[in-house]
Design a protein around this motif. Structure first.
Motif, PDB file in Angstrom:
ATOM      1  N   LYS A   1       9.283  28.290  66.806  1.00 23.40           N
ATOM      2  CA  LYS A   1       9.386  27.845  65.412  1.00 23.40           C
ATOM      3  C   LYS A   1      10.619  26.983  65.210  1.00 23.40           C
ATOM      4  O   LYS A   1      10.578  25.962  64.511  1.00 23.40           O
TER       5      LYS A   1
ATOM      6  N   THR B   1       2.273  31.243  62.790  1.00 26.56           N
ATOM      7  CA  THR B   1       3.672  31.543  62.462  1.00 26.56           C
ATOM      8  C   THR B   1       4.583  30.375  62.808  1.00 26.56           C
ATOM      9  O   THR B   1       5.159  29.739  61.930  1.00 26.56           O
TER      10      THR B   1
ATOM     11  N   ALA C   1       4.467  25.377  59.275  1.00 28.54           N
ATOM     12  CA  ALA C   1       5.057  24.347  58.412  1.00 28.54           C
ATOM     13  C   ALA C   1       5.169  22.998  59.110  1.00 28.54           C
ATOM     14  O   ALA C   1       5.842  22.101  58.609  1.00 28.54           O
TER      15      ALA C   1
ATOM     16  N   ASP D   1      12.267  19.359  52.461  1.00 30.60           N
ATOM     17  CA  ASP D   1      11.783  20.726  52.617  1.00 30.60           C
ATOM     18  C   ASP D   1      12.911  21.722  52.369  1.00 30.60           C
ATOM     19  O   ASP D   1      12.738  22.729  51.673  1.00 30.60           O
TER      20      ASP D   1
ATOM     21  N   MET E   1      13.043  24.359  49.272  1.00 23.43           N
ATOM     22  CA  MET E   1      13.179  25.793  49.526  1.00 23.43           C
ATOM     23  C   MET E   1      14.398  26.369  48.812  1.00 23.43           C
ATOM     24  O   MET E   1      14.334  27.439  48.195  1.00 23.43           O
TER      25      MET E   1
ATOM     26  N   ALA F   1       3.416  27.736  48.897  1.00 17.72           N
ATOM     27  CA  ALA F   1       3.782  27.831  50.311  1.00 17.72           C
ATOM     28  C   ALA F   1       5.292  27.984  50.475  1.00 17.72           C
ATOM     29  O   ALA F   1       5.761  28.734  51.344  1.00 17.72           O
ATOM     30  N   LEU F   2       6.067  27.277  49.647  1.00 15.20           N
ATOM     31  CA  LEU F   2       7.516  27.452  49.681  1.00 15.20           C
ATOM     32  C   LEU F   2       7.899  28.891  49.370  1.00 15.20           C
ATOM     33  O   LEU F   2       8.777  29.464  50.017  1.00 15.20           O
TER      34      LEU F   2
ATOM     35  N   ARG G   1       6.178  31.628  49.820  1.00 15.50           N
ATOM     36  CA  ARG G   1       5.859  32.525  50.938  1.00 15.50           C
ATOM     37  C   ARG G   1       6.948  32.484  52.005  1.00 15.50           C
ATOM     38  O   ARG G   1       7.203  33.490  52.671  1.00 15.50           O
ATOM     39  N   ARG G   2       7.596  31.344  52.159  1.00 14.53           N
ATOM     40  CA  ARG G   2       8.668  31.231  53.143  1.00 14.53           C
ATOM     41  C   ARG G   2      10.005  31.731  52.609  1.00 14.53           C
ATOM     42  O   ARG G   2      10.858  32.175  53.378  1.00 14.53           O
ATOM     43  N   VAL G   3      10.192  31.681  51.292  1.00  9.41           N
ATOM     44  CA  VAL G   3      11.490  32.011  50.699  1.00  9.41           C
ATOM     45  C   VAL G   3      11.602  33.489  50.354  1.00  9.41           C
ATOM     46  O   VAL G   3      12.706  34.054  50.392  1.00  9.41           O
TER      47      VAL G   3
ATOM     48  N   SER H   1      11.012  36.590  51.615  1.00 10.13           N
ATOM     49  CA  SER H   1      11.693  37.567  52.480  1.00 10.13           C
ATOM     50  C   SER H   1      13.185  37.261  52.630  1.00 10.13           C
ATOM     51  O   SER H   1      14.013  38.169  52.488  1.00 10.13           O
TER      52      SER H   1
END
Length: 521
Positions: A203, A233, A237, A341, A345, A452-453, A455-457, A459
Motif C-alpha cells: 500500500k 486493501t 485508492a 488526496d 483527507m 470513500a475519504l 472510510r479511510r479517515v 479509524s
C-alpha cells in the motif's frame, strides 16, 4: 499570517504562469515546478495542521519523497514479472524461472555504475525517499534491496519488483470480502506468514508509484487469496494508475482455454471490485527473445491456431510498455493528485474532530452553567429568607450549603454525561453520525468521493481522539480551515490548469532524470 503565506504562493504561481506564456516548459521543468509547489503546500499548510490534530497524513517532510518516477510491478508467482522487467530495462537484471526466484522487494534504479545496497543501508538513506519503510520493522528491511544499474533503457524512472503472491498450504486466510477489523482481531496473519506486513508495504509503495502493473498468469487467473486481498486493501485508492494484465497468453493452444482463463479472471475480480463494469484487462505476452526460461515459446506460438490473434496482442503489449515509459509524465499528475488526496483527507479529519470537540464543549458549558446557577441561587435564596421571613442564621447557612451540594451533584452528573458522550463519539456509530451531520449535503447526494475519504479517515481519527483524550482536543480556527479550503479550491486547481497543456505531450527525448546514485536534491 496565513493570508500572507497564501498571497505569496498565489503571486509565485502567477509569475510562473506569465513565464509559461513566453516559453513552454518541458516535462522536466514542469515536474520540478509541481514538486516545489506541492512541497510548499504540504509543509506550510497541511503538515502543521496534521501535527496539531494528529491527522491521518504520514509524519515526514514532504521533500523526502522518492526522487524518481517509478513503476510498481505486482502479481502472482510465475506470472512473468521479472521477465517483463528485464524486457523493459533492456538488460537482464532480475533472475527468471518457473520456481520462486525472490522473496522480497527489489528497487531497480538507473545509475552511473552497477551497485547493490541492502535494506537497512538503502532505506536508511533519507535522500532516496524510502525512509518511512522503517516503520515496517527490521524483518522487512531484510526483504528489500536496491539495485543500481547503468545502461538501462528508460533512464528517467525506477522499477520496483515484488515477491510473487502465493497462498501457503493450510495457512489460515480470511476471505478478501471479510471485514478488515475482524481480520485484525483474529491476529495479524499477514505479518505472521511473511514476517512483515506485506500488504501494508504494498500500500505504501502503491501510494507513491506513478504506474502500477498487476500481473496474472493463465494457470492462476486470480485464485490467489493474497492477490485479491491486495486489490481490496493495498490498491483500493490507486485504481487510476493501475493496469491489470493477464500475461503469457501465448501459452494457450485452443481458443476455449483462453476463454476459460479470461472468464475465470473476470469472475475472481468481480468478487473484489464492487462495480458492474470491470476495469480493462490487458492480455499480452512477451516476445520470445525476452523469454530465456521458455526457449520454445516461438515454435509453440507459431504452431497454435491462435497465432494470428497473438500478433494482434502485440499491440496490447505496446500499450503497457507505453504506460511504463510515460511514468515520468504521469508523475506530474500524481503529485497533484496525491496532494489533493491528502488535503481532502485532512479536511474531513479536522471538520469531524472539531464537531466532536464542539459537542463536548457545549455539553460541558451547559452543565457548568447549571452548576453555577445552583451555586449562586442558594445563597441568594438564604439571604431572601433571612431578610423577608426572619429565619435563623443556622437555617440560612443550611440553605446555602445545599447550594454547594447541589452544584457538586450537577458537576458529577456533568462528568458522567461527558464520559458517556465521549464513548459514544469514539464508537463507529458515533463517528458515522458526526460525519453525516457535518457532511449532510455530500451524504444526501451520495458523493462517493467524500464517502470513500471517510472510510479511510475514520479509524485514524478514532485513534487520534483516543490519544488526545477529552481535555486535549485543540480548537480548529477559522483561519486554518480557510487555508485548507484555499488549497483545495484555488491552489490545486491552478496547478491542474498549469499542467493541462502538457497532458497530450510525451516526455521530450532529452529529458533524463538524475541518476539514482547522484540525487539532484
Amino acid at each position: 499570517m496565513w493570508r500572507q503565506r497564501l498571497a505569496r504562493r498565489a503571486a509565485a504561481l502567477s509569475r510562473h504562469v506569465r513565464l509559461r506564456s513566453d516559453r513552454p516548459l518541458g516535462i522536466g521543468e514542469l515536474q520540478e515546478e509541481v514538486q516545489r509547489r506541492t512541497e510548499s503546500i504540504f509543509e506550510q499548510t497541511l503538515a502543521p495542521l496534521n501535527k496539531q490534530l494528529l491527522g491521518p497524513l504520514e509524519r515526514r517532510p514532504f521533500a523526502e519523497g522518492v526522487p524518481l518516477p517509478f513503476v510498481l510491478v505486482l502479481g502472482n508467482h510465475s506470472s512473468g514479472k521479472s521477465s517483463f522487467i528485464n524486457h523493459v530495462l533492456g538488460r537482464e537484471v532480475q533472475t527468471t524461472g518457473v520456481a520462486p526466484t525472490d522473496d522480497g522487494f527489489t528497487v531497480i534504479a538507473p545509475g552511473s555504475r552497477d551497485s547493490d545496497r541492502d535494506g537497512p543501508s538503502f532505506v536508511g538513506d533519507p535522500s532516496l525517499g524510502f525512509g518511512a519503510l522503517r516503520a515496517f520493522g527490521p524483518s522487512f528491511l531484510s526483504h528489500i534491496h536496491l539495485k543500481v544499474r547503468e545502461g538501462l533503457a528508460p533512464r528517467g524512472l525506477m522499477l520496483v519488483d515484488s515477491p510473487g503472491m502465493i497462498d501457503s498450504p493450510g495457512a489460515h486466510r480470511a476471505s478478501p470480502l471479510s471485514d478488515a477489523t475482524h481480520t485484525r482481531r483474529e491476529g495479524n496473519w499477514r505479518t505472521s506468514e511473511r514476517g512483515y506486513d506485506f500488504l501494508g508495504v504494498t500500500k505504501w509503495l502503491a501510494g507513491r508509484a506513478d504506474v502500477i502493473l498487476l500481473f496474472f498468469d493463465p494457470d492462476k487467473p486470480g485464485t490467489t487469496g493474497e492477490t485479491l486481498e491486495c486489490l481490496t486493501t493495498s490498491l483500493a485508492a490507486s485504481e487510476h494508475k493501475l493496469l491489470i494484465i493477464m500475461n503469457k497468453v501465448d501459452q494457450f493452444v485452443h481458443i476455449h482455454d483462453f476463454a476459460r482463463a479470461y472468464g475465470s479472471l473476470c469472475w475472481n475480480l468481480s468478487k473484489v471490485i464492487p462495480r458492474k463494469d470491470l476495469p480493462r484487462i490487458y492480455t499480452m505476452f512477451l516476445p520470445p527473445s525476452a523469454l530465456k526460461d521458455r526457449p520454445h515459446a516461438r515454435s509453440a506460438a507459431d504452431a497454435s491456431p491462435l497465432a494470428q490473434a497473438m500478433k494482434e496482442l502485440e499491440g496490447t503489449r505496446d500499450e503497457v510498455l507505453r504506460a511504463v515509459y510515460l511514468a515520468p509524465e504521469r508523475r506530474i499528475d500524481n503529485l497533484i493528485t496525491r496532494t489533493h488526496d491528502e488535503a481532502a483527507m485532512l479536511r474531513v479529519h479536522v471538520v469531524v474532530a472539531e464537531a466532536a470537540r464542539a459537542g463536548l464543549v457545549s455539553l460541558r458549558n451547559r452543565f457548568a452553567a447549571a452548576g453555577g446557577g445552583v451555586l449562586v441561587s442558594a445563597p441568594l435564596a438564604a439571604t431572601y429568607i433571612w431578610l423577608e421571613v426572619g429565619a435563623t442564621a443556622q437555617q440560612c447557612l443550611g440553605i446555602a450549603s445545599l447550594g454547594v451540594v447541589g452544584a457538586a451533584l450537577v458537576a458529577a452528573r456533568g462528568r458522567h454525561a461527558l464520559n458517556v458522550m465521549w464513548k459514544d463519539i469514539l464508537s463507529d456509530e458515533g463517528m458515522d453520525e458526526l460525519f453525516k451531520r457535518e457532511f449532510r449535503a455530500e451524504v444526501a447526494e451520495s458523493d462517493e468521493f467524500v464517502n470513500a475519504l471517510w472510510r479511510r479517515v475514520r479509524s485514524p481519527l478514532q485513534r487520534s481522539l483516543q490519544t488526545l483524550s477529552l481535555g486535549g482536543l485543540p480548537k480548529l480556527s477559522n483561519a486554518d480551515l480557510d487555508a485548507l479550503n484555499n488549497v483545495l479550491q484555488t491552489e490545486l486547481p491552478a496547478l491542474r490548469r498549469l499542467t493541462s497543456p502538457h497532458k497530450s505531450q510525451s516526455a521530450e527525448p532529452g529529458f533524463v532524470a538524475a541518476p539514482f546514485d547522484e540525487p539532484s536534491r
